[in-house]
Every structure is written in C-alpha cells, then in structure tokens.
Design a protein around this motif. Structure first.
Motif: not given
Length: 204
Positions: A84-91
């Motif tokens: 499950n990819e972790l969410k980030s505001s700056d990939l």
C-alpha cells in the motif's frame, strides 16, 4: 487469511495516521534552508563554490517495488507483494509503502518511508536507539514491546541517513493465539534487512 480482529483494527488506525503524519511533518526543517542571514558580510554574501551536490535527486517513484517479493513473503506472510503506497503531499521528496497481514494467528506489519532533501542532512542523534554499523552514513535501531488488551506487540524502527536521504523502516508483530509479542531477534533482524534493501533502491 483471517480478517483482522476489531482490537487490532483499532490499534492500527492510529499507527497508520501517525505514520502518515510523520512523513508529512518532516518538511518543517526545510523552512529555514533558504533564509538570508541578516547583515551579510562580503565573505558570506558570495555564492559557495565548494558545496557538494546532493547524491540523490528524488526517492524511488514506486516504493512498493523496492523490496523483493521473496522478502515480503518472508517478513509479512500472507501479505500482497503490491503493498500500500503511503500518501505524500510531495512525491518528489517523500514516498513509502506498507505491508501487513494476519497469517492464521501470526500478525506482521512492515513499512518503509523515504525522505530525500535538497541538501545533505546533519547527524542529529535525535533518533536514539542502538547504532547499526555499516549501514548508510549512520543508522540506528530502536525497539519496544507494548501490551494492549493482553496482546503483546514487538516493534523495531530502523532509521538510516545516507547523504541527503533518510530511510525509515518500521517492523512489528505478535501472535494472536498465544498473545505473545513476536521474537525480538527476528523483528530486529527483519527491520535491518529491509532497511538495507530499501536503501540500495535509492541508487537504482
């Protein structure tokens, strides 16, 4: 694979929220990076010419592919390799992935998080824990065991600094039949082995 018990679900929700929050909150140390010092002297106002370029331009775009499927099967039996990819505001700076599964009564959780800055970071020593020799520029592992509703969970967190990148690996687990925490040696070694693979993916 059995579905997660309600007590486990309740336990995991704050862990997932804190993991996401921890990734998001790491931006705070960049706010002063571009500040102009007051009263610059001729020596400080000239552009620096000897500063080394950062080693890593960005974290792995697909963090869930950085660990081999064989390692996922070994560390998190029953988990889907896709993760499950972790969410980030700056990939462009932060990526991560998590895997968790309940295999019969044996539960495991594993996640990795990348944070790549524009300049090399400094060793702060704020992580504490024990040193992990030979891993990155410096690395530490912290361990703890918690008890919740008579269920033990053992956890190891490995934090690795390499030039301008930080890799954090969290690995924990317990047996929901015996209510005992997972073996400490297995959890620590599993976290360290995952950290080594995760770090090597930065050069890939």
């Amino acid at each position: 694979m059995r579905s997660l018990p309600l007590t486990l679900v309740a336990r995991l929700l704050p862990v997932a929220v804190l993991a996401a929050a921890g990734v998001a909150m790491t931006t705070s140390d960049d706010s002063d990076a571009g500040a102009t010092p007051a009263g610059p002297s001729p020596q400080t106002s000239a552009p620096a010419t000897g500063a080394a370029a950062p080693r890593f331009a960005k974290p792995p775009a697909e963090a869930c592919t950085t660990l081999p499927e064989s390692m996922i099967k070994d560390l998190v039996p029953g988990a889907k390799a896709a993760g499950n990819e972790l969410k980030s505001s700056d990939l462009g700076r932060r990526t991560g992935c998590s895997w968790h599964a309940l295999d019969d009564f044996d539960y495991r959780w594993l996640d990795i998080a990348y944070d790549v800055k524009s300049t090399p970071g400094k060793k702060s020593g704020s992580e504490g824990g024990s040193a992990v020799p030979g891993l990155g520029d410096d690395a530490t592992v912290t361990e703890k065991t918690t008890e919740d509703d008579d269920q033990g969970i053992r956890e190891a967190v490995v934090t690795v600094h390499q030039d301008n990148a930080t890799v954090t690996v969290t690995y924990n687990g317990g047996d929901f039949e015996s209510h005992k925490a997972a073996d400490g040696d297995a959890i620590r070694k599993g976290a360290i082995s995952a950290a080594k693979k995760a770090l090597s993916a930065l050069d890939g």
